[in-house]
Write an enzyme that holds these catalytic residues in place. Structure first.
Site, PDB file in Angstrom:
ATOM      1  N   LEU A  49       5.609   0.457   3.231  1.00 18.92           N
ATOM      2  CA  LEU A  49       4.701  -0.112   2.236  1.00 18.92           C
ATOM      3  C   LEU A  49       3.717  -1.119   2.826  1.00 18.92           C
ATOM      4  O   LEU A  49       2.886  -1.667   2.115  1.00 18.92           O
ATOM      5  CB  LEU A  49       5.505  -0.779   1.113  1.00 18.92           C
ATOM      6  CG  LEU A  49       6.450   0.161   0.355  1.00 18.92           C
ATOM      7  CD1 LEU A  49       7.344  -0.631  -0.596  1.00 18.92           C
ATOM      8  CD2 LEU A  49       5.658   1.223  -0.416  1.00 18.92           C
ATOM      9  N   GLY A  84      10.932  -2.242   5.697  1.00 21.25           N
ATOM     10  CA  GLY A  84      11.326  -0.940   6.242  1.00 21.25           C
ATOM     11  C   GLY A  84      11.184   0.169   5.234  1.00 21.25           C
ATOM     12  O   GLY A  84      11.975   1.106   5.195  1.00 21.25           O
ATOM     13  N   LYS A 107       0.850  -1.195   0.000  1.00 24.49           N
ATOM     14  CA  LYS A 107       0.000   0.000   0.000  1.00 24.49           C
ATOM     15  C   LYS A 107       0.883   1.242   0.000  1.00 24.49           C
ATOM     16  O   LYS A 107       2.060   1.215   0.377  1.00 24.49           O
ATOM     17  CB  LYS A 107      -0.940   0.021   1.212  1.00 24.49           C
ATOM     18  CG  LYS A 107      -0.263  -0.029   2.592  1.00 24.49           C
ATOM     19  CD  LYS A 107       0.318   1.296   3.089  1.00 24.49           C
ATOM     20  CE  LYS A 107       0.989   1.152   4.440  1.00 24.49           C
ATOM     21  NZ  LYS A 107       1.874   2.307   4.769  1.00 24.49           N
ATOM     22  N   ASP A 150      -2.047  -0.833  10.657  1.00 26.01           N
ATOM     23  CA  ASP A 150      -2.529  -0.757   9.270  1.00 26.01           C
ATOM     24  C   ASP A 150      -2.970  -2.116   8.729  1.00 26.01           C
ATOM     25  O   ASP A 150      -3.392  -2.220   7.577  1.00 26.01           O
ATOM     26  CB  ASP A 150      -1.470  -0.136   8.355  1.00 26.01           C
ATOM     27  CG  ASP A 150      -0.161  -0.929   8.347  1.00 26.01           C
ATOM     28  OD1 ASP A 150      -0.031  -1.898   9.121  1.00 26.01           O
ATOM     29  OD2 ASP A 150       0.747  -0.563   7.570  1.00 26.01           O
ATOM     30  N   GLY A 152       4.495  -6.407   5.752  1.00 27.82           N
ATOM     31  CA  GLY A 152       4.216  -7.368   6.818  1.00 27.82           C
ATOM     32  C   GLY A 152       2.751  -7.400   7.188  1.00 27.82           C
ATOM     33  O   GLY A 152       2.166  -8.476   7.381  1.00 27.82           O
ATOM     34  N   SER A 153       2.143  -6.242   7.275  1.00 28.92           N
ATOM     35  CA  SER A 153       0.713  -6.160   7.598  1.00 28.92           C
ATOM     36  C   SER A 153      -0.133  -6.814   6.511  1.00 28.92           C
ATOM     37  O   SER A 153      -1.112  -7.500   6.797  1.00 28.92           O
ATOM     38  CB  SER A 153       0.301  -4.696   7.766  1.00 28.92           C
ATOM     39  OG  SER A 153       0.951  -4.114   8.878  1.00 28.92           O
ATOM     40  N   ALA A 154       0.261  -6.597   5.259  1.00 26.75           N
ATOM     41  CA  ALA A 154      -0.443  -7.222   4.142  1.00 26.75           C
ATOM     42  C   ALA A 154      -0.347  -8.742   4.224  1.00 26.75           C
ATOM     43  O   ALA A 154      -1.348  -9.450   4.052  1.00 26.75           O
ATOM     44  CB  ALA A 154       0.132  -6.728   2.817  1.00 26.75           C
TER      45      ALA A 154
END
Length: 273
Positions: A101, A98, A14, A138, A104-106
């Protein structure tokens, strides 16, 4: 012979189209305003029946131990609640780490959706978002994965009408890793004069100077090469450019496709996002 079933999903990155830090919260987090926008840069998340639950990471190296990976944490909380059989998670990492973007959350959010599909849990969107909120501010965005105005910790959403598909989006990632903790060290919170919820509706050619990222001041001071990238993107004709999230990547929106050979020399450059 035991049949091992595997399923996979593409987890996209994102961008933050603006990011205003509006106040410090008592729980240590910050209230903020941002607009999350999904882009075509992907990790691959795979779920395979296994004798024990674990996580294997391929592709880009992720700092830390695979046993602490956010995807594993996402699966374990579902495994406990629904008594799920053991699974091996295979993560092919392609989204830079890092870089602001949300990779990790995606990965974690798409893992939740993959588990929901594979085991026919029939979890509604809201319930999957609740699981995702336990993992990162996020993370819940990626459950529906559509442009939204995000507020509170970045985990409450309102729909926005925004389509940048007729533009050329370019992302430049320098060889710099900015941790979220580093980015927050010297930020100053303030209430914006105009909410990002309103600013995002302006014509794209009016975004510059109005839609900003409050992390840029502190991050650019420590990593001037990121500031230089943004300057070069505007010099190359970008209509709008901004650092994404807490850095280190900078995205630019162009009216037409471009090639940025000069920036490719020392950075990763991703085109047509």
């Amino acid at each position: 012979m035991t049949k091992f079933i595997k399923m996979l999903s593409l987890a996209n990155a994102k961008l933050n189209l603006g990011l205003f830090l509006t106040e410090k919260r008592e729980d240590g987090y910050h209230n903020l305003e941002t607009v999350f926008y999904p882009v075509k840069l992907y990790d691959v998340v795979e779920l395979i029946d296994a004798n024990e639950t674990n996580c294997i990471i391929k592709g880009i190296n992720i700092p830390g131990n695979a046993a602490d990976n956010i995807c594993l944490k996402a699966f374990v909380q579902l495994q406990k609640d629904f008594n799920l059989p053991n699974q091996q998670i295979v993560l092919l990492k392609n989204i830079p780490v890092g870089a602001g973007l949300g990779g990790g959350s995606a990965d974690a959010a798409f893992l939740i959706k993959l588990v929901n599909e594979k085991f026919k849990l029939n979890l509604p969107v809201e319930k999957m978002q609740d699981y995702a909120r336990n993992l990162g501010a996020d993370c819940a965005f990626f459950i529906e994965n559509k442009p939204v105005y995000a507020f509170a910790k970045g985990d409450e959403f309102e729909d926005v009408t925004l389509d940048l598909s007729t533009y050329s989006i370019v992302l430049v990632k320098p060889n710099v890793h900015v941790s979220t903790a580093e980015a927050y060290q010297n930020v100053k919170v303030k209430q914006p004069k105009v909410s990002l919820k309103e600013l995002i509706n302006l014509p794209l050619n009016e975004w510059k100077g109005k839609i900003e990222n409050d992390f840029e001041t502190s991050v650019f001071a420590k990593f001037p090469q990121i500031d230089e990238i943004k300057t070069k993107l505007y010099a190359a004709g970008a209509t709008f450019a901004l650092m994404s999230g807490s850095g280190s990547s900078v995205f630019a929106i162009f009216e037409k496709p471009v090639l940025l050979a000069d920036l490719e020399k020392e950075n990763q450059v991703f085109y047509n996002l």
